[in-house]
Design a protein around this motif. Structure first.
Motif, PDB file in Angstrom:
ATOM      1  N   LEU A  79       0.862  -1.179   0.000  1.00  0.00           N
ATOM      2  CA  LEU A  79       0.000   0.000   0.000  1.00  0.00           C
ATOM      3  C   LEU A  79       0.898   1.229   0.000  1.00  0.00           C
ATOM      4  CD1 LEU A  79      -2.662   1.549   0.305  1.00  0.00           C
ATOM      5  CD2 LEU A  79      -2.522   1.146   2.776  1.00  0.00           C
ATOM      6  N   ILE A  80       0.743   2.077  -1.012  1.00  0.00           N
ATOM      7  CA  ILE A  80       1.596   3.253  -1.182  1.00  0.00           C
ATOM      8  C   ILE A  80       0.788   4.528  -0.959  1.00  0.00           C
ATOM      9  CG2 ILE A  80       3.060   4.548  -2.779  1.00  0.00           C
ATOM     10  CD1 ILE A  80       3.523   1.954  -4.309  1.00  0.00           C
ATOM     11  N   ASP A  81       1.302   5.406  -0.126  1.00  0.00           N
ATOM     12  CA  ASP A  81       0.691   6.722   0.045  1.00  0.00           C
ATOM     13  C   ASP A  81       1.382   7.698  -0.898  1.00  0.00           C
ATOM     14  OD1 ASP A  81      -0.526   9.042   0.803  1.00  0.00           O
ATOM     15  OD2 ASP A  81      -0.279   8.737   2.960  1.00  0.00           O
ATOM     16  N   GLY A 100       9.913   7.744   3.420  1.00  0.00           N
ATOM     17  CA  GLY A 100       8.889   7.026   2.662  1.00  0.00           C
ATOM     18  C   GLY A 100       9.088   7.134   1.170  1.00  0.00           C
ATOM     19  N   LEU A 101       7.972   7.276   0.441  1.00  0.00           N
ATOM     20  CA  LEU A 101       7.984   7.274  -1.016  1.00  0.00           C
ATOM     21  C   LEU A 101       8.907   8.337  -1.595  1.00  0.00           C
ATOM     22  CD1 LEU A 101       6.850   6.340  -3.763  1.00  0.00           C
ATOM     23  CD2 LEU A 101       4.919   7.919  -3.391  1.00  0.00           C
ATOM     24  N   THR A 102       8.854   9.533  -1.059  1.00  0.00           N
ATOM     25  CA  THR A 102       9.676  10.609  -1.620  1.00  0.00           C
ATOM     26  C   THR A 102      11.162  10.290  -1.520  1.00  0.00           C
ATOM     27  OG1 THR A 102       9.549  11.764   0.519  1.00  0.00           O
ATOM     28  CG2 THR A 102       7.976  12.419  -1.187  1.00  0.00           C
ATOM     29  N   ASN A 103      11.563   9.611  -0.447  1.00  0.00           N
ATOM     30  CA  ASN A 103      12.969   9.233  -0.299  1.00  0.00           C
ATOM     31  C   ASN A 103      13.383   8.171  -1.303  1.00  0.00           C
ATOM     32  OD1 ASN A 103      11.800   9.694   2.749  1.00  0.00           O
ATOM     33  ND2 ASN A 103      13.803  10.678   2.454  1.00  0.00           N
ATOM     34  N   LEU A 126       4.050   1.646   2.427  1.00  0.00           N
ATOM     35  CA  LEU A 126       5.057   2.654   2.131  1.00  0.00           C
ATOM     36  C   LEU A 126       4.409   4.013   2.334  1.00  0.00           C
ATOM     37  CD1 LEU A 126       7.865   3.473   1.086  1.00  0.00           C
ATOM     38  CD2 LEU A 126       6.938   3.368  -1.240  1.00  0.00           C
ATOM     39  N   THR A 127       4.777   4.677   3.426  1.00  0.00           N
ATOM     40  CA  THR A 127       4.200   5.986   3.705  1.00  0.00           C
ATOM     41  C   THR A 127       4.756   7.022   2.732  1.00  0.00           C
ATOM     42  OG1 THR A 127       5.919   6.506   5.333  1.00  0.00           O
ATOM     43  CG2 THR A 127       3.931   5.399   6.143  1.00  0.00           C
ATOM     44  N   CYS A 128       4.207   8.220   2.791  1.00  0.00           N
ATOM     45  CA  CYS A 128       4.607   9.268   1.848  1.00  0.00           C
ATOM     46  C   CYS A 128       6.028   9.747   2.094  1.00  0.00           C
ATOM     47  CB  CYS A 128       3.631  10.433   1.955  1.00  0.00           C
ATOM     48  SG  CYS A 128       4.114  11.880   1.001  1.00  0.00           S
TER      49      CYS A 128
END
Length: 229
Positions: A79-81, A100-103, A126-128
């Motif tokens: 699950l991806i934010d 998270g995702l941005t990294n 995977l948090t934002c």
């Protein structure tokens, strides 16, 4: 069209599929999962994006519970934010959101280093991560495409949460990278014209619209189960 009915006063951000697995609402989420799987026999619905026309329509609650049902069925689920404006998946699962995702997209961290395991076997989140100054550009970058390609190799199913369609272009960008799109509509909040406009914008991206989830519908004694039409 997918339709999910439940009382409007259900607790926000509730993982009802986990906490009340035998409830009618949980069964409705499982039916949504099944209908997505059978929505295209000849295509693999590996990456599913959920969005809404506007805010506070319950899209994060819907996709979080959908991801849980997929995890409960077996296989590896991520699950991806991807809501880089107002992320909330970490609140739903009570997870930290320092990275998270941005990294991952910016190559600061590896995917496996920033995903969170959950109490649902097979489900990772995977948090934002830190909010970037340029969400649309980041989501539309080649690095985002590379990340999703990597995630496809690691997971059987991927569910992506995005910002509302009418607010920013982010959802349209991610829709073009997904195998299918589900639009969440709040029966007591969403204007018909807004839902129609959101659908048109998503169709312009050549996204495959799988259907809509009708949220916050009052349950009736003779009409409380999940419908497909």
């Amino acid at each position: 069209m997918f339709r999910k009915s439940h009382k409007s006063n259900d607790k926000k951000r509730s993982l009802v599929v986990r906490d009340q697995p035998r409830s009618p609402i949980s069964e409705q989420f499982r039916t949504i999962r099944t209908n997505i799987q059978f929505s295209s026999v000849d295509e693999n619905m590996q990456v599913i994006m959920t969005t809404s026309s506007g805010p506070t329509e319950g899209k994060t609650t819907v996709n979080s519970n959908l991801a849980v049902t997929m995890g409960q069925q077996g296989g590896n689920v991520l699950l991806i934010d991807a809501d880089m404006r107002k992320p909330s998946v970490h609140y739903t699962f009570r997870l930290p959101n320092h990275v998270g995702l941005t990294n991952v997209i910016t190559k600061q961290r590896e995917l496996q280093d920033v995903t969170h395991s959950t109490d649902i076997e097979g489900l990772d989140v995977l948090t934002c991560g830190p909010l970037p100054p340029n969400p649309s550009e980041l989501l539309g970058s080649q690095k985002m495409k590379d990340f999703l390609m990597e995630a496809r190799q690691e997971y059987d199913h991927i569910v992506i949460d995005t910002p509302p369609v009418l607010a920013v272009t982010d959802a349209q960008i991610v829709a073009g990278l997904s195998d299918g799109v589900v639009l969440v509509v709040d029966s007591g909040h969403t204007e018909k014209e807004d839902a129609r406009k959101a659908t048109e914008l998503l169709n312009h991206t050549n996204a495959k619209m799988l259907g809509a989830v009708l949220n916050s519908q009052e349950r009736k004694a003779s009409n409380y189960m999940y419908y497909y039409g």
